[in-house]
Design a protein around this motif. Structure first.
Motif, PDB file in Angstrom:
ATOM      1  N   ARG A  34      27.979  52.454  40.522  1.00 10.02           N
ATOM      2  CA  ARG A  34      29.312  51.918  40.815  1.00 10.02           C
ATOM      3  C   ARG A  34      30.391  52.610  39.979  1.00 10.02           C
ATOM      4  NH1 ARG A  34      30.164  45.730  41.904  1.00 10.02           N
ATOM      5  NH2 ARG A  34      28.529  46.384  43.295  1.00 10.02           N
ATOM      6  N   GLN A  35      30.127  52.766  38.693  1.00 12.21           N
ATOM      7  CA  GLN A  35      31.105  53.422  37.811  1.00 12.21           C
ATOM      8  C   GLN A  35      31.245  54.900  38.181  1.00 12.21           C
ATOM      9  OE1 GLN A  35      32.581  51.300  35.680  1.00 12.21           O
ATOM     10  NE2 GLN A  35      34.039  52.846  35.079  1.00 12.21           N
ATOM     11  N   ARG A  38      33.465  55.389  41.156  1.00 14.36           N
ATOM     12  CA  ARG A  38      34.896  55.365  40.812  1.00 14.36           C
ATOM     13  C   ARG A  38      35.354  56.742  40.341  1.00 14.36           C
ATOM     14  NH1 ARG A  38      33.615  50.155  37.880  1.00 14.36           N
ATOM     15  NH2 ARG A  38      34.008  48.585  39.452  1.00 14.36           N
ATOM     16  N   TYR A  41      35.687  58.984  43.327  1.00 14.19           N
ATOM     17  CA  TYR A  41      36.930  58.713  44.068  1.00 14.19           C
ATOM     18  C   TYR A  41      38.118  59.410  43.399  1.00 14.19           C
ATOM     19  CZ  TYR A  41      34.562  54.935  46.639  1.00 14.19           C
ATOM     20  OH  TYR A  41      33.721  54.206  47.434  1.00 14.19           O
ATOM     21  N   SER A 102      35.853  56.477  34.879  1.00 16.20           N
ATOM     22  CA  SER A 102      36.784  55.720  35.708  1.00 16.20           C
ATOM     23  C   SER A 102      37.425  56.602  36.773  1.00 16.20           C
ATOM     24  CB  SER A 102      37.888  55.124  34.829  1.00 16.20           C
ATOM     25  OG  SER A 102      38.666  56.161  34.262  1.00 16.20           O
ATOM     26  N   LEU A 103      38.090  55.978  37.711  1.00 20.19           N
ATOM     27  CA  LEU A 103      38.842  56.702  38.727  1.00 20.19           C
ATOM     28  C   LEU A 103      39.879  57.596  38.050  1.00 20.19           C
ATOM     29  CD1 LEU A 103      39.976  55.569  42.107  1.00 20.19           C
ATOM     30  CD2 LEU A 103      41.736  56.441  40.617  1.00 20.19           C
TER      31      LEU A 103
END
Length: 191
Positions: A34-35, A38, A41, A102-103
């Motif tokens: 999940r991380q 990001r 993305y 992070s994004l």
């Protein structure tokens, strides 16, 4: 335009190991899918934005880029050395996944990644603009290259997910290999 050469160039540059791909794998290993997603993305958004900027400003970049490259080398080197440090320290400090995975981190990494900056600054002006100048053609090319980059990032995420248990089992060796690959990529900036 030689479409085969264009696509081959795009696939080779985006799928081969580089700072972004190594950070995707490192984030996945330390913080989970999940991380890392990001981060992907953010990296994809910045990659597409850099391609758009290149397409829009290709003539300006031709005069600015030679003056900007020394600064990009230094900033990129410093950032990549910082990332190498973070990879080696991962697990020895507080959890840094919110900042490194992070994004925003994925987005910013693209602007400091010399491989990405040089690729996005050259691919559209070299392969597309000499043959096609219509907005439609340039938008198609930018979208295609962004999709290829996104597929490269996703493949690193996917294979990292498949091999996450193995990577965690061999944590020290994995960190060392990723750090060495990142140092190699950093050294290649100066060669």
């Amino acid at each position: 335009m030689n479409t085969a050469s264009f696509l081959l160039y795009c696939f080779i540059v985006t799928f081969t190991p580089g700072p972004t791909n190594i950070m995707i794998l490192s984030t996945l290993k330390s913080s989970g899918t999940r991380q890392a997603l990001r981060y992907v993305y953010g990296a994809t958004l910045a990659f597409g934005l850099l391609l758009v900027l290149s397409a829009m400003l290709n003539t300006a970049l031709a005069t600015i880029l030679p003056r900007l490259l020394p600064v990009m080398r230094v900033l990129g080197t410093l950032y990549m050395l910082y990332l190498t440090y973070k990879i080696l320290q991962n697990g020895h400090e507080k959890d840094t996944s919110e900042t490194t995975g992070s994004l925003r981190a994925g987005f910013l990494m693209q602007f400091l990644n010399p491989k990405v900056v040089l690729f996005t600054a050259t691919v559209i002006p070299s392969f597309v603009l000499p043959y096609y100048t219509s907005v439609h053609s340039v938008v198609w090319a930018v979208a295609s290259v962004t999709l290829i980059g996104s597929l490269a990032f996703a493949s690193w995420l996917g294979f990292g997910t498949l091999f996450k248990t193995f990577l965690q089992k061999h944590d020290t060796a994995t960190k060392l290999v990723m750090a060495l690959l990142l140092l190699y990529a950093t050294a290649m900036i100066w060669i």
